[in-house]
Each structure stands twice: as C-alpha cells, then as structure tokens.
Design an enzyme around this catalytic site. Structure first.
Site, PDB file in Angstrom:
ATOM      1  N   HIS A  10       1.952 -65.577  49.172  1.00 20.64           N
ATOM      2  CA  HIS A  10       1.916 -63.923  49.740  1.00 20.64           C
ATOM      3  C   HIS A  10       0.647 -63.276  48.705  1.00 20.64           C
ATOM      4  O   HIS A  10       1.097 -62.970  47.725  1.00 20.64           O
ATOM      5  CB  HIS A  10       3.179 -63.496  49.451  1.00 20.64           C
ATOM      6  CG  HIS A  10       4.265 -64.265  50.109  1.00 20.64           C
ATOM      7  ND1 HIS A  10       5.615 -64.152  50.181  1.00 20.64           N
ATOM      8  CD2 HIS A  10       4.097 -65.290  51.004  1.00 20.64           C
ATOM      9  CE1 HIS A  10       6.472 -64.775  50.863  1.00 20.64           C
ATOM     10  NE2 HIS A  10       5.397 -65.625  51.553  1.00 20.64           N
ATOM     11  N   ASP A  59      -7.055 -54.184  61.722  1.00 23.86           N
ATOM     12  CA  ASP A  59      -8.458 -53.888  61.479  1.00 23.86           C
ATOM     13  C   ASP A  59      -8.987 -55.019  62.218  1.00 23.86           C
ATOM     14  O   ASP A  59     -10.396 -54.918  62.438  1.00 23.86           O
ATOM     15  CB  ASP A  59      -8.669 -54.010  60.079  1.00 23.86           C
ATOM     16  CG  ASP A  59      -8.255 -54.960  59.195  1.00 23.86           C
ATOM     17  OD1 ASP A  59      -7.095 -55.206  59.403  1.00 23.86           O
ATOM     18  OD2 ASP A  59      -8.949 -55.901  58.525  1.00 23.86           O
ATOM     19  N   ASP A  68       1.963 -66.495  57.063  1.00 23.45           N
ATOM     20  CA  ASP A  68       0.512 -65.749  56.736  1.00 23.45           C
ATOM     21  C   ASP A  68       0.508 -64.582  57.520  1.00 23.45           C
ATOM     22  O   ASP A  68      -0.605 -64.182  57.818  1.00 23.45           O
ATOM     23  CB  ASP A  68      -0.489 -66.651  56.998  1.00 23.45           C
ATOM     24  CG  ASP A  68      -0.319 -68.167  56.220  1.00 23.45           C
ATOM     25  OD1 ASP A  68      -0.649 -68.081  54.829  1.00 23.45           O
ATOM     26  OD2 ASP A  68      -0.223 -69.169  56.849  1.00 23.45           O
ATOM     27  N   GLN A  78       7.302 -68.526  54.485  1.00 24.14           N
ATOM     28  CA  GLN A  78       6.944 -69.253  55.759  1.00 24.14           C
ATOM     29  C   GLN A  78       7.178 -68.088  56.813  1.00 24.14           C
ATOM     30  O   GLN A  78       7.468 -67.027  56.847  1.00 24.14           O
ATOM     31  CB  GLN A  78       7.667 -70.546  55.682  1.00 24.14           C
ATOM     32  CG  GLN A  78       7.333 -71.419  54.871  1.00 24.14           C
ATOM     33  CD  GLN A  78       7.715 -71.239  53.415  1.00 24.14           C
ATOM     34  OE1 GLN A  78       8.922 -71.348  53.492  1.00 24.14           O
ATOM     35  NE2 GLN A  78       6.959 -71.208  52.449  1.00 24.14           N
ATOM     36  N   GLY A 129       1.397 -61.467  56.380  1.00 25.77           N
ATOM     37  CA  GLY A 129       1.437 -60.320  55.572  1.00 25.77           C
ATOM     38  C   GLY A 129       2.759 -60.011  54.862  1.00 25.77           C
ATOM     39  O   GLY A 129       2.756 -58.804  54.597  1.00 25.77           O
TER      40      GLY A 129
END
Length: 416
Positions: free
Chosen positions: A43, A330, A13, A223, A15
């Site tokens: 994804h 961000d 997770d 993964q 990116g």
C-alpha cells in the site's frame, strides 16, 4: 464514534493505502486495524515532501504522528519482513513505528519455510502459475488449516521451546512433501523471533475492544474483493477473505456491530498484477505504474478500461458499501473507456462460499469474455456512481493526501 472500513473492490492496487493515509491526515484516528492478508500487501503512501513508503504490515496511517497499528488475528504476520519495514520507516523519518504497534498473539506466523514452500509450488506450476507473491502467506494459511493446533503463531515467539518444536515440525512436514527447502536452520531463526517478542506488544483478542472504544479506528483491508479466497476467480486468488467480513466480525466481538462506515476503493482504470481474468485489458492504454513494477512472481502490471461488470460483482460479494473512493482520476482521458457489459457473459452472479469448482468455471468463462466498451464519460464520478449504485464520496487525482477531494462535505467522516 463511527469507524471506517476500507476495502478494494477490484484486484488490489486501487489505492487503499493513500485513502487510509488521507483519513488519518484529515481527522483524528486512534488506530489502523489490519484485518486480512500479510506481508504481501503493498500500500503506497506518498507525502507532500516526497517521502514514500510501501506499507505491507504497518497501517498506512503510520506517517501521521500518534496513529497506531493493530495486526488482528486475521493477519498472517512475518516478523522478519516487519523488521525490515520498520527500518525503512525509520529511514524516511518515522522511528517509532514499532512503539505504536500491537499484534494479536493468535495470528499465524509466516516463516522462511512457508516462503520456500510457496515458491517451490509456484515454480512447479510452470506456465500455469497462479500469480503468487512468493512470500508464503497462503502457505501459512493452508498449514494453519491443516494443523490448527501446531501451526506457529505470534504468541509462540515469546516461548522459544514451543516455537522450536513447531518450526521443526513445519520444516519436516514441508521437506517430506517438497524436498529440501531453501530456508535457514530452525536454530538460526529463533533469535529473530525472540527479538520480535521482546520489542513488540503482543496482546490477546480482547485488546481490540478497548482500542475501538478509545478512539476512531480505520480498518485497512489488503488485496481486493475480486481476489477473495471464496468469491474470486479461482485459482487466481489469495488465501484471504478480502471483503468486509473479518472487520465486521471483529467489531461484533467488541459489541460494536454496525458501527463502521463501509468504503469501497476503485481505480478509474481496472488493473491486475499477475495472471487471471482481466476482461477489459488493453495493452494500448498509455499507462504505467512505477510503484507496481513487473516482478518474477506476478509478472507485469496489467491495465484495462473501467470494468463496471466486475466491480458490480465485487459490490454484491462484499455486501454493498456506504460509498466509494475513486482514485487515479489523473489518468482519465479520451483513451480510457468504460465497460458496462460483456459480449458473451450476461453478468456475474456470486455463488455460495466454498464452491471453488463453480468459481473455476466462472474463471474459464471470463477468460473467453470480451468487453463492450463505451466512450469515456465526461464525468467519471457520476458515471461510476450510476453504474454501481453507490455514491462517490472521495476522489483522488494524485498520490498524496492533498490530492484527495471529498465529493460531499463530511461524506467520509469518522468522529460523531
């Protein structure tokens, strides 16, 4: 040409999908090659116009016209889930995803019987659940290891008599072990698999060599390295090799060993979906992730401060990288800190592949470990590069390709 391999150096997770989409949007890419995992991958790719798709089996470059997907033999293929994914891609403006897909006939099939057995085992674990996605991928791998000559494979979809025999044997073995399964009769499954074989190009392993010579390819991992089947923190792992190893093997078979850039992906926060160690976890962190909601199988999505200790371990397990992609910048702010060491664990040292007792002991140590947190760095890319000893080549400040900034001109490039 210089291919690129994209691997997550965390618990998943981080990116990978959005990085692969950026690679395919910013330069000519012929094919995205999936080299591990299966339909449990998630994804997320968001386009500037707001369209969104969660890529599971299709390559995350599929939004880009002409970019193909190849599912290698290291992927566990779920044709039923693939059809549903193709339908969603059509709904968001990509009607030709199946036309741009090739699948290695040697790949294992994930079937409704694997899924039902996977869920039955996970439910039986009660409070000791492993955090499975409940989609049968690990069950398919386990069955393939136990019955290599009888496990259903993609090529069987074109041979109904063979597939019927193998699905029946699979169902009967799992039923004998676990009791009645929540899955349809074999005869009800066969038409869907036949339709898959009629619609999709099923190829042999030699096909990929031609693809790799036809144009630049991006190898998209699934993964994360900290979930690796051999080097992750057992038993909270995946039944998949999540390092660069499978991609390197595919390149070597094509006579192209060493021809790919190794790109590791990390979040500025260290996250985990499901149970298991997350040493820097902090429920007070003011973050959420609408694309990683809680689910009945993995539970909630967990957030932690940046864990340089765990990511250094992942880098060593993976054999190093040429550079890093640092995402979710961000979210960086004063609340987010960095962990350079643990208070009770001196460091994490990889052991030999296959020593799961050692990995389980390491898991127990990590579940007791406490992070030593330092203040947020003023320059996150520089701090991460210093801690991990690898350059940050790409930064991401949002979900779209336009939110990506190469740290050095030409640093992440595919064509030569």
């Amino acid at each position: 040409m210089n291919h690129v391999m994209v691997v997550d150096l965390g618990y998943g997770d981080a990116g990978k999908g959005t990085v692969v989409d950026w690679l395919c949007a910013s330069q000519p890419v012929h094919t995205v090659v999936r080299f591990n995992g299966g339909a449990q991958a998630a994804h997320n790719v968001v386009l500037r116009d707001g369209r969104h798709h969660t890529f599971a089996q299709f390559g995350a470059g599929t939004f880009r016209p002409g970019v193909r997907t190849h599912l290698s033999r290291h992927v566990v293929v779920d044709p039923l889930a693939l059809a549903a994914e193709a339908d969603h891609l059509t709904a968001v403006g990509v009607p030709d995803a199946l036309d741009r897909l090739t699948v290695d006939g040697e790949a294992l099939l994930a079937t409704p019987y694997h899924r039902a057995a996977n869920r039955a085992r996970e439910i039986a674990r009660g409070a000791d659940r492993h955090g499975s996605c409940g989609l049968g991928v690990g069950e398919a791998v386990a069955y393939g290891l136990a019955h290599p000559d009888e496990a259903p494979r993609v090529a069987d979809c074109a041979h109904p008599a063979v597939l019927r025999r193998r699905l029946t044997a699979l169902r009967d073995r799992l039923t004998a072990e676990l009791g009645p399964l929540d899955a349809p009769p074999v005869e009800d499954c066969l038409p869907a698999y036949a339709a898959f074989a009629d619609r999709v190009a099923i190829v042999d392993r030699a096909h990929l060599a031609g693809v790799l010579r036809a144009g630049t390819c991006v190898f998209e991992g699934a993964q994360g390295v900290l979930l690796d089947e051999w080097h992750g923190f057992h038993p909270y792992t995946t039944w998949s090799t999540t390092t660069f190893a499978n991609a390197e093997a595919l390149l070597a078979e094509a006579g192209l060993a060493g021809s790919a850039q190794r790109l590791g992906v990390l979040r500025v926060t260290t996250t985990r979906h499901g149970p298991g160690p997350l040493v820097t976890e902090d429920p007070a962190l003011p973050f959420g992730d609408p694309r990683n909601p809680a689910n009945p199988w993995q539970g909630r999505f967990r957030f932690g401060h940046f864990d340089a200790v765990a990511h250094r371990y992942a880098l060593e397990v993976a054999g190093g990288v040429d550079g890093l992609a640092l995402t979710h910048l961000d979210l960086a702010g004063p609340a987010l800190r960095i962990c350079r060491r643990y208070d009770t664990v001196d460091g994490l040292t990889p052991g030999p592949a296959g020593d799961l007792d050692r990995q389980a002991a390491l898991t127990a140590r990590l579940l007791r470990a406490r992070p030593v947190l330092d203040e947020a760095p003023t320059d996150w890319p520089a701090a991460v590069a210093a801690e991990l000893g690898a350059p940050v080549l790409l930064t991401s400040h949002g979900p779209t390709a336009e939110d990506k900034v190469p740290a050095l001109a030409g640093a992440v490039s595919t064509p030569r």
